[in-house]
Design a protein around this motif. Structure first.
Motif, short mmCIF file in Angstrom:
data_model
loop_
_atom_site.label_atom_id
_atom_site.label_comp_id
_atom_site.label_asym_id
_atom_site.label_seq_id
_atom_site.Cartn_x
_atom_site.Cartn_y
_atom_site.Cartn_z
N TYR A 95 -3.16 0.65 -3.82
CA TYR A 95 -2.54 -0.57 -3.34
C TYR A 95 -2.39 -1.53 -4.50
N GLN B 191 -0.12 11.32 4.04
CA GLN B 191 -0.53 12.04 5.23
C GLN B 191 -0.19 13.51 5.07
N TYR C 78 -6.34 -0.24 5.36
CA TYR C 78 -6.86 0.44 6.53
C TYR C 78 -7.56 1.72 6.11
N LEU D 68 -5.51 6.43 2.18
CA LEU D 68 -5.05 5.41 1.25
C LEU D 68 -5.01 5.99 -0.17
N PHE E 180 4.21 -0.72 8.60
CA PHE E 180 4.41 0.55 7.93
C PHE E 180 5.88 0.91 7.87
N TYR F 224 0.82 -1.20 0.00
CA TYR F 224 0.00 0.00 0.00
C TYR F 224 0.86 1.26 0.00
N PHE G 66 -0.79 -4.53 9.52
CA PHE G 66 0.08 -3.96 8.50
C PHE G 66 1.42 -3.61 9.15
N TYR H 12 0.17 5.19 1.39
CA TYR H 12 -0.69 6.12 2.08
C TYR H 12 -0.06 7.51 2.03
N LEU I 182 -3.72 7.65 16.27
CA LEU I 182 -4.47 7.34 15.06
C LEU I 182 -5.22 6.03 15.22
N PRO J 34 8.73 4.11 7.67
CA PRO J 34 8.84 5.33 8.48
C PRO J 34 8.26 6.56 7.81
N GLY K 6 -8.76 7.31 10.90
CA GLY K 6 -9.39 8.52 11.38
C GLY K 6 -8.45 9.70 11.21
N PHE L 173 3.63 7.00 3.13
CA PHE L 173 3.96 5.76 3.85
C PHE L 173 3.74 4.56 2.94
N GLY M 262 -4.92 12.44 9.41
CA GLY M 262 -4.68 11.01 9.41
C GLY M 262 -4.10 10.57 8.08
N LEU M 263 -3.95 9.26 7.93
CA LEU M 263 -3.40 8.71 6.69
C LEU M 263 -4.52 8.39 5.72
#
Lengths: 110, 113
Positions: A48, A37, B102, A45, A100, A33, A98, A35, B90, A102, B105, A88, A42-43
């Motif tokens: 993927y 931010q 995922y 998506l 992740f 995936y 998952f 992501y 989070l 860094p 929020g 990410f 928040g993250l």
């Protein structure tokens, strides 16, 4: 154990392409995936890819997966200032959790 | 539009207080997760849950507990807040099956003074 690595920073000029790289160690990864931010959020998506695919394209985003080298990349074409964010990489293995990386902070210069 | 909602964007609490962080999802997801995010340390998994009343420790559970009484709600509890728990928290949820990823929020930035 499982580990996902990314370079921490990337700077590009507006209009150029950005390539964010990621390496992972778990060969049983099923999905990988990307992501995004934005500051204080928040993250989100972005996209993927299933582990049996080599490439996935979605508008300005291209994901490349080299399963042999356990290398994943995200290419953003025509990078804009709104693309400035932390990106990410994450992998999903046999379990539900998952792992992740860094995060890579992308800075887009005018 | 599907959502994971965290009850507060910003919280300031005093050392020693009991703190509740609430997370609600409306997607009927089985899995729910709590992470904390700190500069230079990335995302670290605190606790997760695959089902109602089920909880599992993540990588850094010390000083935290969780509650999942209903499928849509996953609460993170700081029994006695300390300054080293100042962080961005989070919440995320996901389906048991498939690769949909995922859904996160917006995060709660907690400051313990």
């Amino acid at each position: 154990g499982e580990d996902v690595e990314q370079s921490l920073f990337l700077s590009v000029r507006e209009g150029d392409s950005s390539v964010i790289n990621c390496t992972y160690t778990d060969s049983s990864s099923t999905y990988l995936y990307w992501y995004k931010q934005e500051p204080g959020a928040g993250l989100q998506l972005l996209t993927y890819i299933f582990s049996n695919m080599d490439m996935k394209q979605d508008q300005r985003l291209t994901v490349l997966l080299n399963k042999k080298d356990k290398h994943l990349s995200l290419r953003i074409a025509d990078t804009q200032t709104g693309d400035s964010a932390i990106y990410f990489c994450a992998e999903k293995t046999d379990g539900q959790n998952f792992v992740f990386g860094p995060g890579t902070r992308l800075s887009v210069l005018p | 539009d599907v959502k994971v909602t965290q009850s507060s964007r910003y919280l300031v609490k005093r050392t020693g207080e009991k703190v509740f962080l609430e997370c609600v999802q409306d997607m009927d997801h089985e899995n729910m997760f709590w992470y904390r995010q700190d500069p230079g340390l990335g995302l670290r998994l605190i606790y997760f849950s695959y089902d109602v009343k089920m909880k599992e420790k993540g990588d850094i559970p010390e000083g935290y507990s969780v509650s999942r009484e209903k499928k849509e709600r996953f609460s993170l509890i700081l029994e006695s807040a300390s300054t080293n728990q100042t962080s961005m928290y989070l919440c995320a949820s996901s389906l048991w099956q498939g690769g949909g990823g995922y859904t996160f929020g917006s995060g709660t930035r907690l400051t313990v003074v």
